[in-house]
Scaffold this active site. Sequence first.
Site, short mmCIF file in Angstrom:
data_model
loop_
_atom_site.label_atom_id
_atom_site.label_comp_id
_atom_site.label_asym_id
_atom_site.label_seq_id
_atom_site.Cartn_x
_atom_site.Cartn_y
_atom_site.Cartn_z
N GLN A 137 -9.07 19.57 7.33
CA GLN A 137 -7.91 18.79 7.72
C GLN A 137 -8.32 17.39 8.18
O GLN A 137 -9.30 17.24 8.91
CB GLN A 137 -7.15 19.50 8.84
CG GLN A 137 -6.48 20.80 8.42
CD GLN A 137 -5.15 20.58 7.72
OE1 GLN A 137 -4.77 19.47 7.38
NE2 GLN A 137 -4.42 21.66 7.50
N CYS A 182 -7.68 -0.59 7.57
CA CYS A 182 -6.65 0.45 7.48
C CYS A 182 -6.52 1.07 8.86
O CYS A 182 -7.47 1.71 9.34
CB CYS A 182 -6.99 1.51 6.44
SG CYS A 182 -5.83 2.89 6.46
N CYS A 240 0.84 -1.20 0.00
CA CYS A 240 0.00 0.00 0.00
C CYS A 240 0.88 1.25 0.00
O CYS A 240 1.92 1.30 0.66
CB CYS A 240 -0.91 0.00 1.23
SG CYS A 240 -1.92 1.48 1.39
N CYS A 248 1.08 4.61 3.73
CA CYS A 248 2.07 4.85 4.80
C CYS A 248 3.44 4.43 4.29
O CYS A 248 3.57 3.39 3.66
CB CYS A 248 1.73 4.04 6.05
SG CYS A 248 0.14 4.42 6.78
N CYS A 277 2.98 22.68 4.54
CA CYS A 277 2.87 21.22 4.44
C CYS A 277 4.03 20.64 3.62
O CYS A 277 4.00 19.47 3.26
CB CYS A 277 1.53 20.82 3.83
SG CYS A 277 1.26 21.47 2.16
#
Length: 454
Positions: free
Chosen positions: A285, A161, A80, A83, A410
């Site tokens: 957010q 998840c 995946c 992450c 960010c």
Amino acid sequence: MKPVTKNDRLVVHVEDLTHDGAGVAKVDGYPLFIQGALPGEEVQIHVLKTLKSYGFAKLIQIEKQSPFRVTAPCPVFDTCGGCQIQHLSYEGQMNFKQKLVRDAITRIGKLPDVPVHPVKGMDHPWRYRNKSQIPFGQENGRVVAGFYQTRSHNIADTDICIIQTPEADAIMAGLKRKLIDMGIEPYEEQTHRGMLRHVIVRKGRATGEIMVVLVTKKKKFPQREQAVELIKSIVPETASIVQNINPEKTNVIFGDETITLWGKDIIEDRIGDVRFEISARSFYQVNPEQTEVLYGQALEYAGLTGDETVIDAYCGIGTISLFLAQKAKFVMGVEIVPQAIEDAKRNAELNGFTNTLFEAGPAEQVIPRWYKEGRAADVLVVDPPRKGCDEQLLRTILKQQPKRVVYVSCNPATLARDLRILEDGGYRTQEVQPVDMFPQSTHCEAVAWLEFKQ
């Protein structure tokens, strides 16, 4: 001549991590990127590809393990793309992210003396996402759903998840089991066939309200009542079920038309004492617990006493603006997306704020006009996208010279670049505070405080 060639096997010392979580080892100064390796480790590798100035290698065996290595708890971590650093302990993640920000400020911003504080992290860095965007598809005749694999649009199929809410897990797994029985065909991106493209699950952390968005290729959806009842049975806390129609052959998730199938058009959440209405396509957010930390830091750096006029560039739906409005004399927010400005106005009204003004348009055009109209800012707050501030906005800041600038970022690289420009124009960066908004990933937000020096 390159010191390694394709198919070489060797043992190397891992020195660093890249911004996307790959280990970095150097052979006679030649960098090799090794997915899964961690700094401080001695690893056996197989060289996969060599380019002029760097190469890629596969991790074969760990000879000496990092003390920060842990077993990734997610069953699809290796495939995946959601992450990148679950195999790094949370303490290790905090060290990595502080170094990531400090290195950018030093190397790109040429500001080695600016304090970069330890990262503000989470006590429980799991199940933090209040929004999940789950692609659905088909594979060998069966329904798959989960998240996209790294650098692809192939779905890493899973029922769990561990960074999203349990409700999102339940809806993902429940729909996957029942879709074919209901006669709903999952979408195939390659052939542009099928009906259900994505399922978006949003949750108000403070309210517990759930919104489920079904993104379909066509508006006509004969099984929609059956789908609504199924979702309600899986998660009784569901308050809103919405359909978004995206008929285009594209990998963009949302289409232009949204209709409510059941329940409310919006759900509500709170950050601190401020209430927000969230629609299917609202920007909000995804980690509300850390959003409160992030915005609290911005508020602290703004240093408001109640007498200041504040401009919030890139204000979105007014999240930072309304936080600031609790302490400021007046707050003006500008955002290029008209719908976001409508949301900001509605959220200001929802909270009873009368000391705010919101306007749609490019910040670099609207802000100079405000100054000409006598609406000068004592404090200017920017929260730009990953590409950083527009060059013209930076020129506007340097021309108007607000006494204090608070930069919410960010992307450490574009933050450092923009800080250098502002420093060259007379500002001094006082300090930078990183905040971990996305545990288990390499992303790191940061807040910088700048003062104009006469």
